[in-house]
Scaffold this active site. Structure first.
Site, PDB file in Angstrom:
ATOM      1  N   ASP A 166       1.949 -25.490  -9.025  1.00 28.46           N
ATOM      2  CA  ASP A 166       2.082 -24.076  -8.666  1.00 28.46           C
ATOM      3  C   ASP A 166       0.887 -23.286  -9.218  1.00 28.46           C
ATOM      4  OD1 ASP A 166       2.611 -23.873 -11.384  1.00 28.46           O
ATOM      5  OD2 ASP A 166       4.783 -23.789 -11.113  1.00 28.46           O
ATOM      6  N   ASP A 170      -8.954 -21.684   8.061  1.00 28.94           N
ATOM      7  CA  ASP A 170      -8.374 -22.867   8.685  1.00 28.94           C
ATOM      8  C   ASP A 170      -8.682 -22.895  10.184  1.00 28.94           C
ATOM      9  OD1 ASP A 170      -6.408 -25.085   8.151  1.00 28.94           O
ATOM     10  OD2 ASP A 170      -5.306 -24.060   9.741  1.00 28.94           O
ATOM     11  N   GLU A 212     -13.435 -23.767   8.470  1.00 30.58           N
ATOM     12  CA  GLU A 212     -13.195 -25.152   8.869  1.00 30.58           C
ATOM     13  C   GLU A 212     -13.438 -25.240  10.370  1.00 30.58           C
ATOM     14  OE1 GLU A 212      -9.742 -28.594   8.956  1.00 30.58           O
ATOM     15  OE2 GLU A 212      -9.266 -26.547   9.462  1.00 30.58           O
TER      16      GLU A 212
HETATM   17  C1  NOJ Z   1      -6.341 -27.879   8.919  1.00 30.41           C
HETATM   18  C2  NOJ Z   1      -5.730 -28.046   7.572  1.00 30.41           C
HETATM   19  O1  NOJ Z   1      -6.707 -28.486   6.676  1.00 30.41           O
HETATM   20  C3  NOJ Z   1      -4.587 -29.017   7.742  1.00 30.41           C
HETATM   21  O2  NOJ Z   1      -4.060 -29.448   6.516  1.00 30.41           O
HETATM   22  C4  NOJ Z   1      -3.535 -28.364   8.597  1.00 30.41           C
HETATM   23  O3  NOJ Z   1      -2.512 -29.291   8.847  1.00 30.41           O
HETATM   24  C5  NOJ Z   1      -4.127 -27.894   9.920  1.00 30.41           C
HETATM   25  N1  NOJ Z   1      -5.400 -27.239   9.777  1.00 30.41           N
HETATM   26  C6  NOJ Z   1      -3.197 -26.937  10.599  1.00 30.41           C
HETATM   27  O4  NOJ Z   1      -3.158 -25.730   9.888  1.00 30.41           O
END
Ligand code: NOJ
Length: 514
Positions: free
Chosen positions: A29, A200, A255
């Site tokens: 946490d 993300d 990402e």
């Molecule tokens: C990329 C993230 O790093 C991954 O862990 C996740 O499952 C997917 N995006 C969906 O949010």
């Protein structure tokens, strides 16, 4: 000219469930992270990004968010977060949170409202299409399930889109209300003082309004690895303007899970989109010098040469750890010289400094729908049976050999991989050439890759340069470089003249002879 902090920074990813618990328990946490900041300080990293800790049903372990502006009680509360942020800043560690703009949880009030009726004001916050219940609107495949990316909603008689699990409906960023609401989420965390965001699947948010089929030759590849539209670039420019309006060089590290560095590079825009983008093709590259040479050249050509700043990452919570992929500790040690020696910002994944391997997960302990449990195994902090967690068994099995391979034991041993990370981080911090300089390849025998980091950003050789050489082959290799060894992957010969030969799967950092 001064450069923004994130250009010379070394980032460290924390997966909060697996890092450390604040009080005895099977899951980590936010308080646990704060208690272990000494470890980050010891290592010498500059910034941390934390995977999601927001309220979530945990269908995708936190990437299915039901409230973007709060903390899930299992991780703490907003007060715990503020305390962690203050503790990071007191140590001069920057903190990035994970911003998940592509989707919400199906339990998010927005989606609950949207699916309640076709006339609900939130209906158009998600992506709905008419059709018959047996034929999805197009051939897109969802990640993890490899089934259709569309789920039929019986009650309202339409399909909704989800590039990930059915429990993760995609937001409709073509709707300005969604843009405004998600900008509000960014402001919420920026106003609290975060230094930026890891974003993300940021390449996924804009959709081609025609929702065309993916080409048949790519059928079966999740659409989330293919979605690449002009709409997204405009949306990222909007995020960038928002973030840049804050003081203090806040950063967006996106990402971009498109498996082409050429495509990833587009997401830097003309210096008006992402500050930094993850580039995953190197992460997926095996331990072979010719393949790495190509990856490094392609990064230079596509990213450096457009004036953008690359990132380097070998492990994260979605892929087998590189110690596991490469097979030996020698290789994991030599790989640190890639991460910390190449030109760009390195992103480490918690536990790689301990040389952790993926845990072996027996079938009855599998919990992740995406098969990623092994790399998410809890960090063993001590040799004791509870490894510092206060419970015998955490939410996932321990990585292999935790009695020997734990932070306490490795930090007490100067020859350990943890000390190698620390020495290399210190050498990097002491060297403008390594942090911000140019990079020029050095001709070397087949299995060796070598390059010179020049204090001059344009690559002109100078007295404060550094040389990195890595032998990825099975035989010792003579390497035509001369200088003093600053750091060696096996710790031998440091502060002495380089002997001219590199053992298999070994690496060195040199201060070249003038
Ligand atoms: C990329 C993230 O790093 C991954 O862990 C996740 O499952 C997917 N995006 C969906 O949010």
């Amino acid at each position: 000219m001064t450069s923004p902090w994130w250009q010379s920074a070394v980032f460290y990813q924390v997966y909060p469930r697996s890092f450390a618990p604040g009080s005895p328990g099977p899951t980590g946490d936010l308080a646990g992270i704060e208690q272990h900041l000494d470890h980050l300080g010891w290592l010498g990293v500059d910034a941390m990004w934390i995977s999601p800790f927001y309220p979530s049903p945990q269908a995708d372990f936190g990437y299915d968010i039901s409230d973007f502006c709060d903390v899930d009680p299992q991780f703490g509360d907003l007060g715990t977060f503020d305390k962690l942020l203050a503790a990071c800043h007191a140590r001069d560690i920057k903190l990035l949170v994970d911003f998940v703009p592509n989707h919400t949880s199906d339990r998010h009030p927005w989606f609950q409202a949207a699916r309640s009726s076709r006339d609900d004001p939130h209906r158009d916050w998600y992506i709905w299409r008419d059709g018959s219940p047996d034929t999805p609107p197009n051939n897109w495949v969802a990640a993890f399930t490899n089934e259709s990316a569309w789920t039929w909603d019986d009650r309202t008689g339409q399909w909704y889109l989800h590039q990930f699990l059915p429990a993760q409906p995609d937001l409709n960023w073509a709707n300005p209300e969604v843009v405004e609401a998600m900008h509000g989420v960014m402001r919420f965390w920026l106003d609290r003082g975060v230094d930026g965001f890891r974003i993300d699947v940021v390449h996924g948010i804009g959709k081609d309004p025609a929702l065309p089929d993916d080409p048949p030759e790519l059928a079966g590849i999740p659409h989330s690895a293919l979605n690449d539209t002009p709409q997204t670039h405009e949306l990222i420019r909007g995020m960038r303007r928002l973030v840049d309006a804050y003081p203090g060089d806040r950063v967006i590290l996106g990402e971009v899970y498109l498996l082409s560095t050429e495509l990833v590079a587009q997401y830097y825009g003309a210096g008006d989109e992402l500050h930094l983008a993850f580039n995953f093709p190197p992460l997926l590259t095996p331990w072979e010098a010719p393949r790495w040479r190509k990856r490094i050249a392609s990064t230079r050509r596509n990213i450096d040469d457009r004036g953008a700043w690359p990132t380097w990452v070998l492990s994260n919570h979605d892929n087998a750890r590189h110690r596991t992929r490469y097979g030996t500790e020698d290789r994991a040690r030599a790989a640190v010289f890639l991460l910390l020696g190449l030109r760009g910002s390195p992103v480490l994944y918690a536990g790689e400094e301990l040389g952790l391997e993926d845990a072996v997960i027996p079938p009855e302990r599998v919990v992740d729908p995406g098969g990623r449990d092994g790399c998410r195994a809890p960090i063993p902090w001590t040799p004791a049976p509870d490894h510092g967690w206060g419970v015998d068994d955490a939410w996932l099995p321990w990585p292999p050999d935790p009695r020997a391979r734990n932070a306490e034991t490795l930090l007490a041993d100067e020859r350990s991989i943890a000390h190698l990370y620390r020495r290399l981080l210190a050498a990097r911090k002491a060297s403008p050439a390594l942090q911000l300089g140019g990079a020029v390849p050095i001709e070397a025998p087949g299995d060796v890759i070598a390059w010179r980091r020049t204090a001059d950003p344009a690559g002109q050789a100078g007295p404060d340069d550094r040389i990195v050489a890595i032998n990825m082959g099975p035989a010792p290799a003579a390497v035509p470089i001369a200088g003093t060894v600053l750091v060696a992957s096996d710790g031998t010969g440091e502060d002495q003249a380089f002997a001219g030969t590199l053992a298999p799967d070994h690496a060195v950092l040199l201060a070249p002879d003038a």
